[in-house]
Design an enzyme around this catalytic site. Structure first.
Site, mmCIF file in Angstrom:
data_model
loop_
_atom_site.group_PDB
_atom_site.id
_atom_site.type_symbol
_atom_site.label_atom_id
_atom_site.label_comp_id
_atom_site.label_asym_id
_atom_site.label_seq_id
_atom_site.Cartn_x
_atom_site.Cartn_y
_atom_site.Cartn_z
ATOM 1 C CB SER A 124 -18.630 -26.367 -29.646
ATOM 2 O OG SER A 124 -19.356 -27.514 -29.421
ATOM 3 C CE1 TYR A 149 -23.087 -24.845 -33.202
ATOM 4 C CE2 TYR A 149 -22.437 -26.851 -32.396
ATOM 5 C CZ TYR A 149 -22.554 -25.448 -32.328
ATOM 6 O OH TYR A 149 -22.014 -24.689 -31.076
ATOM 7 C CE LYS A 153 -19.791 -22.622 -32.792
ATOM 8 N NZ LYS A 153 -19.876 -21.166 -32.840
HETATM 9 P P1 NAD Z 1 -27.643 -18.096 -28.651
HETATM 10 O O1 NAD Z 1 -28.503 -18.565 -30.000
HETATM 11 O O2 NAD Z 1 -28.344 -17.885 -27.519
HETATM 12 O O3 NAD Z 1 -26.849 -16.670 -28.993
HETATM 13 C C1 NAD Z 1 -26.264 -16.473 -30.559
HETATM 14 C C2 NAD Z 1 -26.645 -15.219 -30.895
HETATM 15 O O4 NAD Z 1 -26.108 -14.730 -31.843
HETATM 16 C C3 NAD Z 1 -28.041 -14.875 -30.928
HETATM 17 O O5 NAD Z 1 -28.475 -13.916 -29.997
HETATM 18 C C4 NAD Z 1 -28.324 -14.702 -32.401
HETATM 19 O O6 NAD Z 1 -29.492 -13.678 -32.460
HETATM 20 C C5 NAD Z 1 -27.012 -14.203 -32.852
HETATM 21 N N1 NAD Z 1 -26.999 -14.299 -34.220
HETATM 22 C C6 NAD Z 1 -26.865 -15.444 -34.893
HETATM 23 N N2 NAD Z 1 -26.541 -15.222 -36.192
HETATM 24 C C7 NAD Z 1 -26.132 -13.856 -36.117
HETATM 25 C C8 NAD Z 1 -25.624 -13.172 -37.236
HETATM 26 N N3 NAD Z 1 -25.443 -13.499 -38.373
HETATM 27 N N4 NAD Z 1 -25.472 -11.971 -36.923
HETATM 28 C C9 NAD Z 1 -25.642 -11.212 -35.679
HETATM 29 N N5 NAD Z 1 -26.121 -12.019 -34.798
HETATM 30 C C10 NAD Z 1 -26.275 -13.175 -34.832
HETATM 31 O O7 NAD Z 1 -26.413 -19.012 -28.473
HETATM 32 P P2 NAD Z 1 -25.569 -19.498 -27.510
HETATM 33 O O8 NAD Z 1 -25.817 -20.563 -26.536
HETATM 34 O O9 NAD Z 1 -25.433 -17.967 -26.305
HETATM 35 O O10 NAD Z 1 -24.145 -19.511 -27.936
HETATM 36 C C11 NAD Z 1 -23.393 -18.513 -28.249
HETATM 37 C C12 NAD Z 1 -22.224 -19.072 -29.139
HETATM 38 O O11 NAD Z 1 -21.577 -20.325 -28.222
HETATM 39 C C13 NAD Z 1 -22.606 -19.785 -30.384
HETATM 40 O O12 NAD Z 1 -21.504 -19.477 -31.463
HETATM 41 C C14 NAD Z 1 -22.755 -21.060 -30.155
HETATM 42 O O13 NAD Z 1 -22.407 -21.821 -31.285
HETATM 43 C C15 NAD Z 1 -21.539 -21.399 -29.345
HETATM 44 N N6 NAD Z 1 -21.777 -22.678 -28.373
HETATM 45 C C16 NAD Z 1 -22.831 -22.595 -27.689
HETATM 46 C C17 NAD Z 1 -23.015 -23.904 -26.932
HETATM 47 C C18 NAD Z 1 -24.257 -24.090 -26.151
HETATM 48 O O14 NAD Z 1 -24.548 -25.296 -25.478
HETATM 49 N N7 NAD Z 1 -24.940 -22.844 -25.726
HETATM 50 C C19 NAD Z 1 -22.059 -24.900 -26.837
HETATM 51 C C20 NAD Z 1 -20.773 -24.766 -27.626
HETATM 52 C C21 NAD Z 1 -20.705 -23.569 -28.180
HETATM 53 C C1 UD1 Z 2 -25.403 -31.381 -27.929
HETATM 54 C C2 UD1 Z 2 -24.875 -31.310 -29.513
HETATM 55 C C3 UD1 Z 2 -23.711 -30.443 -29.375
HETATM 56 C C4 UD1 Z 2 -23.580 -29.254 -28.639
HETATM 57 C C5 UD1 Z 2 -24.051 -29.222 -27.419
HETATM 58 C C6 UD1 Z 2 -24.290 -27.963 -26.645
HETATM 59 C C7 UD1 Z 2 -26.008 -33.273 -30.354
HETATM 60 C C8 UD1 Z 2 -25.630 -34.254 -31.072
HETATM 61 N N1 UD1 Z 2 -24.695 -32.554 -29.779
HETATM 62 O O1 UD1 Z 2 -24.552 -31.796 -27.191
HETATM 63 O O2 UD1 Z 2 -23.020 -30.516 -30.644
HETATM 64 O O3 UD1 Z 2 -22.268 -28.773 -28.790
HETATM 65 O O4 UD1 Z 2 -25.498 -29.841 -27.460
HETATM 66 O O5 UD1 Z 2 -25.176 -27.065 -27.362
HETATM 67 O O6 UD1 Z 2 -26.873 -32.720 -30.348
HETATM 68 N N2 UD1 Z 2 -30.562 -35.985 -23.413
HETATM 69 C C9 UD1 Z 2 -31.443 -37.023 -23.163
HETATM 70 N N3 UD1 Z 2 -32.892 -36.488 -23.425
HETATM 71 C C10 UD1 Z 2 -33.099 -35.168 -24.138
HETATM 72 C C11 UD1 Z 2 -31.953 -34.439 -24.270
HETATM 73 C C12 UD1 Z 2 -30.855 -34.914 -24.234
HETATM 74 O O7 UD1 Z 2 -31.508 -38.232 -22.637
HETATM 75 O O8 UD1 Z 2 -34.204 -35.067 -24.206
HETATM 76 C C13 UD1 Z 2 -29.323 -36.614 -23.184
HETATM 77 C C14 UD1 Z 2 -28.108 -36.909 -24.357
HETATM 78 O O9 UD1 Z 2 -28.532 -37.974 -24.873
HETATM 79 C C15 UD1 Z 2 -26.849 -36.631 -23.753
HETATM 80 C C16 UD1 Z 2 -27.304 -35.596 -22.705
HETATM 81 O O10 UD1 Z 2 -28.630 -35.739 -22.539
HETATM 82 O O11 UD1 Z 2 -26.313 -37.630 -23.166
HETATM 83 C C17 UD1 Z 2 -26.916 -34.055 -23.092
HETATM 84 O O12 UD1 Z 2 -27.602 -33.819 -24.072
HETATM 85 P P1 UD1 Z 2 -27.548 -32.244 -24.635
HETATM 86 O O13 UD1 Z 2 -28.007 -31.483 -23.702
HETATM 87 O O14 UD1 Z 2 -28.165 -32.427 -26.149
HETATM 88 O O15 UD1 Z 2 -25.823 -31.837 -25.090
HETATM 89 P P2 UD1 Z 2 -24.859 -32.825 -25.995
HETATM 90 O O16 UD1 Z 2 -25.438 -33.903 -26.497
HETATM 91 O O17 UD1 Z 2 -23.645 -33.096 -25.012
#
Ligand code: NAD
Ligand code: UD1
Length: 333
Positions: A124, A149, A153
């Site tokens: 991330s 969290y 990572k």
């Molecule tokens: P998500 O929660 O939709 O998917 C994660 C999946 O992992 C889920 O289906 C959950 O059931 C499964 N899981 C969690 N722990 C587990 C375990 N111990 N064993 C088996 N399954 C398990 O999340 P996502 O948004 O699809 O994210 C996927 C990956 O990307 C995650 O590692 C997340 O941290 C990373 N990531 C997500 C974002 C984002 O904004 N969505 C941003 C940066 C990184």
């Molecule tokens: C958040 C996480 C980050 C994670 C990322 C993707 C925090 C502090 N950081 O990032 O670790 O990797 O999500 O999952 O939570 N905002 C509003 N109103 C809302 C929600 C968000 O104004 O109700 C604004 C936030 O202040 C920010 C932007 O929207 O400026 C994006 O927010 P968000 O979607 O939560 O993502 P990140 O903060 O980038």
């Protein structure tokens, strides 16, 4: 390739499975369904005409996961499984360290035991902590993470680096996602948190569909184009496609590699609201609230490395992402 996808029923995992199957790869999914639903498997089949094999397995459970490795000879693993709620990780740090680190260690041990040499990991942008210069480049400093969290990572990236240096022939690639948004154009896959969403896009979609009353904009006095926070929003299908492209990094010389996956462009909260309104011809009621703890003003990626080395070039516009997110949320109860 035959690929094990952990967390493959989740938001990004499910979209990636679609891309992998469409490109001719064979996919086996393991997920404990803690944050996803088994229905996703049928939806993947509707989109691709192929039903991926699914095992309900906790990746921390070595015995159960070993059974899967025993039944299949994998060429690579894509590791999405993990807990991802920033606020919850502050409340329950041990849960996050236990789940995210243990699952990765178990997976790596089995990869050695079964001689599976390649792993892609969901990292991330949060590993950059509070970056000082935009756009963020891969070689910029890591660390000073602001929540458990994010620290999981960072630790896992380090573990992967140590793992490949100790195991010649093994390759690991960390993909540092910026802000994934949108949903599958088929409206079958997407993200719709059951709790009140923390992230901006799912929150807007709930407001747009009348499930929440209004959006609170977290601060309008940042040093940005309109005072609201700026982020790099990347359509989840483009992000998923990035995983397909990243498989080629297994043939590069470097044993450990890492890439930013975003669009390279920043969008403010107000710009995203307005794009959403325009894409869906609706009004999003919002109020300006205080800043959210731990937020930074601006974050967007330099994606040159992924572009040059992997051929990564996101195709979807913000407007399309807004349209897809709206239509997906509309179909949810
Ligand atoms: P998500 O929660 O939709 O998917 C994660 C999946 O992992 C889920 O289906 C959950 O059931 C499964 N899981 C969690 N722990 C587990 C375990 N111990 N064993 C088996 N399954 C398990 O999340 P996502 O948004 O699809 O994210 C996927 C990956 O990307 C995650 O590692 C997340 O941290 C990373 N990531 C997500 C974002 C984002 O904004 N969505 C941003 C940066 C990184
Ligand atoms: C958040 C996480 C980050 C994670 C990322 C993707 C925090 C502090 N950081 O990032 O670790 O990797 O999500 O999952 O939570 N905002 C509003 N109103 C809302 C929600 C968000 O104004 O109700 C604004 C936030 O202040 C920010 C932007 O929207 O400026 C994006 O927010 P968000 O979607 O939560 O993502 P990140 O903060 O980038």
């Amino acid at each position: 390739m035959k690929i094990l996808v952990t967390g493959g029923t989740g938001f990004i995992g499910s979209h990636t499975v679609v891309e992998l199957i469409n490109a001719g790869h064979e996919v086996v999914i393991v997920d404990n369904l803690v944050n996803s639903n088994k229905d996703v498997i049928g939806k993947i089949k509707r989109i691709t005409k192929v039903r991926p094999l699914f095992y309900k397995v906790d990746v921390e459970n070595k015995k159960a996961l070993a059974k899967v490795f025993n039944e299949h000879k994998f060429d690579a693993v894509i590791h999405f499984a993990g807990l991802k709620a920033v606020g919850e990780s502050v409340q329950k740090p041990l849960l996050y360290y236990r789940n995210n680190l243990d699952s990765t260690l178990t997976l790596l041990e089995l990869m050695v035991e079964y001689d599976v040499k390649n792993i892609l990991f969901s990292s991330s942008a949060t590993v950059y902590g509070t970056p000082e210069v935009m756009p963020i480049k891969e070689e910029d400093p890591l660390g000073h993470t602001t929540n458990p969290y994010a620290t999981t990572k960072l630790f896992i990236e380090q573990i992967l680096q140590d793992f490949v240096s100790a195991n010649p022939g093994f390759k690991a690639v960390s993909l540092r996602y910026f802000n994934p948004i949108g949903a599958h154009p088929s409206k079958l896959l997407g993200e719709s948190p059951s709790d009140i969403p923390n992230n901006l896009m799912p929150y807007i979609s709930k407001v747009a569909n009348g499930k929440l009353e209004y959006l609170s904009v977290h601060g309008d006095n940042y040093d940005t184009v309109d005072g609201t926070g700026v982020r790099d929003y990347v359509h989840v299908v483009d992000l998923a496609h990035g995983h397909l492209l990243a498989l080629k990094a297994f043939s590069f010389d470097k044993a450990y590699n890492y890439y930013n996956l975003g669009t390279g462009k920043g969008t403010s909260v107000l710009e995203l609201i307005h794009a959403y309104e325009k894409a869906n011809k609706i009004k999003i009621p919002y109020v300006i609230g205080p800043r959210r703890d731990g937020d930074i003003a601006t974050s967007y990626a330099d994606i040159e490395k992924a572009h040059i080395e992997l051929g990564f070039s996101p195709q979807y516009t913000i407007k399309e992402a807004c349209r897809h997110a709206f239509l997906y949320e509309k179909k949810q109860k």
